[in-house]
Design a protein around this motif. Structure first.
Motif, PDB file in Angstrom:
ATOM      1  N   TYR A  90      -2.737  -0.392  -6.544  1.00  0.00           N
ATOM      2  CA  TYR A  90      -3.038   0.967  -6.987  1.00  0.00           C
ATOM      3  C   TYR A  90      -2.942   1.878  -5.773  1.00  0.00           C
ATOM      4  O   TYR A  90      -3.011   1.399  -4.636  1.00  0.00           O
ATOM      5  CB  TYR A  90      -4.457   1.034  -7.559  1.00  0.00           C
ATOM      6  N   PRO A  91      -2.870   3.178  -5.983  1.00  0.00           N
ATOM      7  CA  PRO A  91      -2.855   4.065  -4.811  1.00  0.00           C
ATOM      8  C   PRO A  91      -4.095   3.879  -3.939  1.00  0.00           C
ATOM      9  O   PRO A  91      -4.023   4.017  -2.728  1.00  0.00           O
ATOM     10  CB  PRO A  91      -2.818   5.459  -5.435  1.00  0.00           C
ATOM     11  N   ASP A  92      -5.216   3.542  -4.544  1.00  0.00           N
ATOM     12  CA  ASP A  92      -6.451   3.468  -3.758  1.00  0.00           C
ATOM     13  C   ASP A  92      -6.890   2.052  -3.388  1.00  0.00           C
ATOM     14  O   ASP A  92      -7.880   1.896  -2.680  1.00  0.00           O
ATOM     15  CB  ASP A  92      -7.597   4.187  -4.481  1.00  0.00           C
ATOM     16  N   GLY A  93      -6.172   1.052  -3.830  1.00  0.00           N
ATOM     17  CA  GLY A  93      -6.578  -0.302  -3.480  1.00  0.00           C
ATOM     18  C   GLY A  93      -5.749  -1.336  -4.209  1.00  0.00           C
ATOM     19  O   GLY A  93      -4.692  -1.021  -4.763  1.00  0.00           O
ATOM     20  N   ALA A  94      -6.245  -2.571  -4.201  1.00  0.00           N
ATOM     21  CA  ALA A  94      -5.480  -3.655  -4.812  1.00  0.00           C
ATOM     22  C   ALA A  94      -6.412  -4.781  -5.214  1.00  0.00           C
ATOM     23  O   ALA A  94      -7.579  -4.834  -4.808  1.00  0.00           O
ATOM     24  CB  ALA A  94      -4.427  -4.168  -3.840  1.00  0.00           C
ATOM     25  N   GLU A 123     -19.114  -5.572  -1.567  1.00  0.00           N
ATOM     26  CA  GLU A 123     -19.053  -4.495  -2.571  1.00  0.00           C
ATOM     27  C   GLU A 123     -17.710  -4.408  -3.280  1.00  0.00           C
ATOM     28  O   GLU A 123     -17.260  -3.323  -3.672  1.00  0.00           O
ATOM     29  CB  GLU A 123     -19.422  -3.143  -1.947  1.00  0.00           C
ATOM     30  N   GLY A 124     -17.043  -5.565  -3.409  1.00  0.00           N
ATOM     31  CA  GLY A 124     -15.868  -5.629  -4.278  1.00  0.00           C
ATOM     32  C   GLY A 124     -16.317  -5.800  -5.716  1.00  0.00           C
ATOM     33  O   GLY A 124     -17.514  -5.943  -5.999  1.00  0.00           O
ATOM     34  N   ARG A 168       0.834  -1.211   0.000  1.00  0.00           N
ATOM     35  CA  ARG A 168       0.000   0.000   0.000  1.00  0.00           C
ATOM     36  C   ARG A 168       0.869   1.261   0.000  1.00  0.00           C
ATOM     37  O   ARG A 168       0.661   2.187  -0.789  1.00  0.00           O
ATOM     38  CB  ARG A 168      -0.922   0.004   1.222  1.00  0.00           C
ATOM     39  N   ALA A 228     -11.172  -7.028  -6.469  1.00  0.00           N
ATOM     40  CA  ALA A 228     -10.365  -5.875  -6.039  1.00  0.00           C
ATOM     41  C   ALA A 228     -11.215  -4.996  -5.142  1.00  0.00           C
ATOM     42  O   ALA A 228     -12.448  -5.019  -5.212  1.00  0.00           O
ATOM     43  CB  ALA A 228      -9.892  -5.054  -7.247  1.00  0.00           C
ATOM     44  N   HIS A 229     -10.542  -4.235  -4.319  1.00  0.00           N
ATOM     45  CA  HIS A 229     -11.260  -3.289  -3.472  1.00  0.00           C
ATOM     46  C   HIS A 229     -10.287  -2.187  -3.021  1.00  0.00           C
ATOM     47  O   HIS A 229      -9.088  -2.259  -3.261  1.00  0.00           O
ATOM     48  CB  HIS A 229     -11.859  -3.999  -2.262  1.00  0.00           C
ATOM     49  N   THR A 230     -10.876  -1.182  -2.380  1.00  0.00           N
ATOM     50  CA  THR A 230     -10.055  -0.124  -1.799  1.00  0.00           C
ATOM     51  C   THR A 230      -9.249  -0.696  -0.631  1.00  0.00           C
ATOM     52  O   THR A 230      -9.593  -1.725  -0.063  1.00  0.00           O
ATOM     53  CB  THR A 230     -10.943   1.006  -1.266  1.00  0.00           C
ATOM     54  N   TRP A 231      -8.186   0.007  -0.260  1.00  0.00           N
ATOM     55  CA  TRP A 231      -7.374  -0.457   0.877  1.00  0.00           C
ATOM     56  C   TRP A 231      -8.212  -0.542   2.148  1.00  0.00           C
ATOM     57  O   TRP A 231      -8.018  -1.437   2.970  1.00  0.00           O
ATOM     58  CB  TRP A 231      -6.180   0.479   1.100  1.00  0.00           C
ATOM     59  N   SER A 232      -9.162   0.369   2.303  1.00  0.00           N
ATOM     60  CA  SER A 232     -10.002   0.371   3.508  1.00  0.00           C
ATOM     61  C   SER A 232     -10.790  -0.914   3.671  1.00  0.00           C
ATOM     62  O   SER A 232     -11.121  -1.304   4.779  1.00  0.00           O
ATOM     63  CB  SER A 232     -11.032   1.502   3.445  1.00  0.00           C
TER      64      SER A 232
END
Lengths: 536, 536
Positions: free
Chosen positions: A447-451, A485-486, A295, A412-416
Motif C-alpha cells: 500500500y502507499p503507507d505500508g505493506a 504495534e502491527g 514501497r 502488516a505495518h507502515t513502511w516506517s
C-alpha cells in the motif's frame, strides 16, 4: 468445503504436489527430521469424535437438508489451520458439529437462526472450510449443541453490466464465481491462495486479500453492498457506490466472521476480464533493496497488480523445494551468481489489463526494478509462479506427511515500522523454534503507507506434541506483533487463534463496541462462539 | 468556525462575490423575486437567543478556555445550512450553546466529556462550523444544558515521510493542514467546497468528499487511523495500512458526526504535492452523453482527478450568473453554437501529478470526450472554475441577500439507476417548488459502479415562510431519494436534516446496531443529541 475436498487436508484428493527427492533430503537434513518420522493420516473411520448431542426438532427441520453422519460431522468440524490438520490426521477431534444444515436460500438461513436461537443451539457458518485461524472450530460455547450451517446451496450470480457490479451468493467458490462472471466477460480479480476452495461469503466475512489485490483491491474494497441474516433479523445495506450516511454498517459486517450472523448476499465491483496477463520473476539484491522498490512503486500508485517479494530465506527455500523443474534451474543460476555478491531475493511481478496499459505499467516497474539493482528472471519464472500459485496448501500436506511442522502467519505495518516488525517476528519465531528451523517471509500486499509481511515457519514435528510446539511458536510471534504495534492479521482473520490478541488490536473500548453490536444482533450468543472476541 | 467567519453567513466577512447586474436581473425575472425583496441580515446585537442555562462548575473548569458571551454563543449555535442561515439572518435562534469550551488537547477533551456526562450536559463537537445538514444545532436533548466543544486548539501536524502519512489534529482547517503539509512537500488532496473553513475532524466525522476525490480518494479513504475520546473512554485504532482483524472500528468512527465522541487525532495518507495541474472545460452534447463519458472513464480507472458534469439547467444558470467575465463569454459562445444542435452540458476536467502522467491521462480523457461528442472550451474555462471553486457559499449569501431561497443536496446511486434517481429528485423538487424555480444538478464524484448527483435549487423566498418552503422541498427530495433507493447523502452527512431518513438508509436493525454502539460509548447520551439517528 467443496464436495470433494480431502477430509484430512487440502483440496482435491487426487492431486498431490510431488516434492523432488533432493528437496526431501534437504528438508530432512536441515530440520533434523528422521526419515521414519513420516506421519500419514489415519483413515476417516478411525477418527474419534464426540457423540452427537440431540437437536430440537425445529432446528432439524429448519433447512431443507440435514446431514448427521460421522463423515459429514468430521468434514465440517474444523478449518485448515495447522492445529486443525493435526487433529484431523491423528483422528482426535474434541469438537464436531452435531449436524450439518444446508439451507437453500436466505429464508431458510433465517429459519435456522430463529430455531437455533430459540433452542439454544450454536451456529457455525460454513463456506469453503478453509479458515487457517480456527474460525470454524465447532464450539458450542454456553449452548447445548452446535450445528454447521453450510452455505453451498446459495450460489446465485447476477451481473449489473452497466454498473460493473455482481450480486453473488455466499456459497459460490472462487472458481464458480469466476466461471460465471467470466462467461459474461467479467472478473472479480480476487485470487487468494485459498481461491479454489474458499467462498464469496468467506471472503467477505474474513476480509480476504488475494494475490492480485494490489491491482484489483482487497475483497473488502470490492464489496459495495451486502445482506446479513442475524438472529435479530435481516440487515441490508443499500447498493450504492458510496455514502456519508453515518458509520459504515457494511464495514461492520465485513470481517464479522460469522459472529453477527450469516452473510447471505454480497454485491461486488467487477472488472472486464483482462485481455493481457504478464508475469515475471526478478531477483532483488536483498530484502531491504526489494522493499524499497516495492514501497516506491506503491507510493507512486504504479505497483504491479501482483507484487511479491521473498526474503533471502524464503528465496533459498523455495528454490530448494522446487528442485530443477521449470524456471527454477535458471532462477537458481541467476540467484547463485548474485549470491556471490550479496545474496538475493525473489520477486514476482504481474500485470493484468489492456495490452497497452500493461506495457506502460510494466515499463515503469522494470525501470524502477533495474534502478534498484534487481535482475530479471524473465517471464518463465513469473509463469511458473502463476501456474503454482494455489499450490502452497498442497505442499503443506506433503511436508506434514514427512513429519514437518509447517505454519504461516501474517501481519502488516507502515513502511516506517515494517523492518522493526519483520525483525521482531522473525526473531521471536527463531527463538521459539530453536536452531533447526526455517523462518521465512515475503511481502505480498503493498500500500502507499505500508505493506503486509507473510511468514512461513518449519521445524521437525515432535509426534504427539505438535500442538504444544505450535502454540509456543504462534504465541511468540503474536506477542512480537503486538509489541511492535502491527496488526494481528492482515488477511487470515481472527478466528479462535487471534481472539486473545484483539484487546491489543482494538483496545478495551473497541471490544466493548464490538460486543455491543453482537449483543444486539445475536442476543442469545449463538453465532460462532469463541471466535473473534476474546473470552474474558 | 474560524476566528473570522461571517457570523451570519459564509467565510471571510471582507470577501463578497459580486453578481453582475445582468445576472441579478435574470434571476429576479426568472424566479419572480421583487427588487425590494432584498433581505440583509440583522446586526448581531439584534439576535434573540435563549438565556444561558447554568453549567456545573466541573464543566466550566474542565477546559482551559470558556466563552459565554452572546456573540460566542451565536457564532457556535448553528452550522451553515439554509435553515441555519435563515435563523441567523433573521435573528431568531431557538437554540444556542450555553457556553463554548476550548480544550487545548485530547486530555482536556476527555475531562470535558467526563464532567458533562457527570453533570448531565450535552456536548456538540465543533470544528469549522460548516455543516449544511443541521449537524451543529445546539440541542440539549434530554439534558439540562449544552456546550459547544470547539477544537480549534488541537492543531498538531506530524508527517511520516517514509510512510506518506500525516497525523493531524482535528482542529486544523483545510488551508492550515495544506500549508503545514505543503511546507514538507506533501498534500492531502482534499478540497471540498468548504475547504477554507472546515476542519480535519469534521472531514472525518462526516465522511467528507472533495472536488478532487476522484483522484485522491474521499476523506474516509484517506484515513488510516484515528483516536476518539468518548464519554466511556478512549478508542484508538492502530496505524497500519490494512487489517483483517474483525469489523472496522475506524469505519464506525468515520461518519459518527460527534454522536459517539470527539475525534482527537486523524492519521491520513498524503501524496507528494503535484508538480503539474491542468484544468479544462468541455461541453458535452447533453447530460446523458456526458454521463456516458464519465462512466466509461471511471470504469476504465482513468477518470481525471477532478471530473464534474453539469446538466443543461446548471450549465445555463452558471453561465448566466457568471456574466461576461473571464472564460464565460467564450464558453457561452461555444455553448450557444452547440445549442443550435441539442443544448449542452458543461464539464470540468482536472489532472494533477507528474507532468508525464498528467499528459498521458489527459490524452486518454480527451480522446474519450471527443469520441462522446464533447467540445473543448480550453484551459481558461478550467482555470476559471479552479479559481472560483470555493465561491459557491459566498454566492449563496448574495442570493439570499436578494431574497432567493437557495439550497443544495446530494445523493448517489449505481450507474444502472442514476438516471431514475436524477429524474425522481428533479421532478420532486420541481413539483414542490412550482414553476418559478430553478432545479439544477451536476455529477461531481464518479466511481466504477456509480456516481453522485448534486442538486441546487432556487426559488423566491417568501419572507417569514422560508423554513416552511424549505421543508416542503427538502422532504420531497428526500422522499424521492428514498423511493429510488439512493443514499440520503453522498458527502454532506446526516446531521439533523437527514436523521429521519436513516431508517430507510440502514433499516431497523442497522439503526439498532448503531444505537447499541452509541449506548456503550455514550451511556448518558450527551454526545450531539438529535443528530444522525432518528428520534423515534
Amino acid at each position: 468445503m467443496s464436495a470433494g475436498m480431502k477430509w484430512w487436508g487440502w483440496g482435491d484428493p487426487e492431486r498431490r504436489v510431488e516434492l523432488p527427492e533432493t528437496a526431501v533430503s534437504a528438508v530432512r537434513a536441515e530440520l533434523g527430521v528422521a526419515a521414519d518420522a513420516a506421519g500419514e493420516p489415519v483413515s476417516i473411520g478411525q477418527v474419534s469424535l464426540p457423540d452427537a448431542r440431540p437437536l430440537p426438532d425445529a432446528v432439524r427441520s429448519a433447512a431443507g437438508e440435514l446431514l448427521d453422519g460421522a463423515d459429514d460431522r468430521i468434514r465440517h468440524a474444523t478449518g485448515r489451520s495447522y492445529p486443525d490438520l493435526v487433529r484431523l490426521r491423528t483422528g482426535r477431534l474434541d469438537h464436531a458439529p452435531d449436524a450439518v444444515l444446508r439451507p437453500s436460500d436466505a429464508g431458510e438461513v433465517e429459519a435456522v437462526l430463529e430455531a437455533c436461537a430459540a433452542g439454544g443451539v450454536a451456529v457455525v457458518p460454513y463456506g469453503g472450510g478453509t479458515s487457517v485461524v480456527g474460525g470454524l472450530e465447532a464450539l458450542a460455547g454456553a449452548h447445548s449443541a452446535v450445528v454447521s450451517l453450510e452455505l453451498s446451496r446459495l450460489r446465485s450470480v447476477e451481473l449489473d453490466a452497466r454498473s460493473l457490479t455482481a450480486r453473488l451468493g455466499p456459497g459460490l467458490t472462487g472458481p464458480e464465481a469466476e466461471a460465471a462472471l467470466g462467461a459474461l466477460g467479467a472478473t472479480l480479480g480476487h485470487f487468494p491462495q485459498s481461491f479454489e476452495e474458499a467462498t464469496i461469503g468467506g471472503f467477505a466475512a474474513t476480509r480476504s486479500a488475494g494475490q492480485a489485490s494490489s491491482g484489483y483491491g482487497r475483497f473488502d474494497d470490492l464489496v459495495t453492498g451486502l445482506e446479513l441474516a442475524s438472529p435479530a433479523g435481516r440487515l441490508r445495506t443499500l447498493q450504492i457506490p458510496h455514502t456519508a450516511a453515518g458509520p459504515s454498517l457494511r464495514e461492520l459486517v465485513l470481517g464479522s466472521e460469522g459472529t453477527l450472523g450469516v452473510i447471505t448476499d454480497v454485491t461486488c465491483r467487477v472488472r472486464p476480464a483482462p485481455p493481457t496477463r504478464v508475469y515475471e520473476g526478478w531477483i532483488a539484491a536483498d530484502f531491504e533493496a526489494g522493499r524499497e522498490i516495492v514501497r516506491d512503486l506503491a507510493q507512486r500508485h504504479e505497483a504491479p497488480d501482483v507484487l511479491r517479494l521473498s526474503d533471502e530465506e524464503e528465496t533459498r527455500v523455495s528454490l530448494e523445494l522446487a528442485g530443477t523443474q521449470g524456471f527454477q534451474k535458471r532462477a537458481l543460476d541467476a540467484y547463485l551468481s548474485l549470491r556471490r555478491r550479496r545474496g538475493g531475493c525473489l520477486m514476482i511481478c504481474g500485470w493484468e489489463g489492456e495490452r497497452e496499459d500493461v506495457n506502460r505499467r510494466r515499463g515503469i516497474s522494470q525501470a524502477r526494478l533495474r534502478l534498484g539493482g534487481a535482475v530479471s528472471l524473465g517471464r518463465s519464472a513469473g509463469n511458473s509462479w502463476f501456474r503454482n500459485r494455489y499450490g502452497g496448501p498442497y505442499l503443506r500436506d506433503e511436508l506434514m506427511n514427512l513429519g514437518v511442522l509447517v505454519e504461516t502467519l501474517e501481519t502488516a505495518h507502515t513502511w516506517s515500522r515494517l523492518d522493526e516488525l519483520y525483525r521482531a517476528v522473525g526473531g521471536a519465531l527463531r527463538g521459539a523454534l530453536g536452531e533447526r528451523s526455517i523462518v521465512m517471509c515475503h511481502v505480498s500486499h503493498a500500500y502507499p503507507d505500508g505493506a503486509s509481511l507473510y511468514f512461513t515457519f518449519l521445524t521437525a514435528a515432535r509426534s504427539g506434541e505438535e500442538l504444544d510446539q505450535w502454540r509456543v511458536a504462534k504465541s511468540a510471534a503474536c506477542e512480537a506483533i503486538v509489541g511492535a504495534e502491527g496488526t494481528i492479521t492482515h488477511h487470515h482473520a481472527v478466528g479462535r487463534d487471534h481472539a486473545p490478541y484483539m484487546r491489543a488490536e482494538v483496545g478495551e473500548l473497541g471490544l466493548e463496541a464490538l460486543r455491543a453490536v453482537k449483543e444486539r444482533l445475536d442476543p442469545a450468543g449463538i453465532m460462532n462462539p469463541g471466535k473473534l472476541l476474546p473470552a474474558d
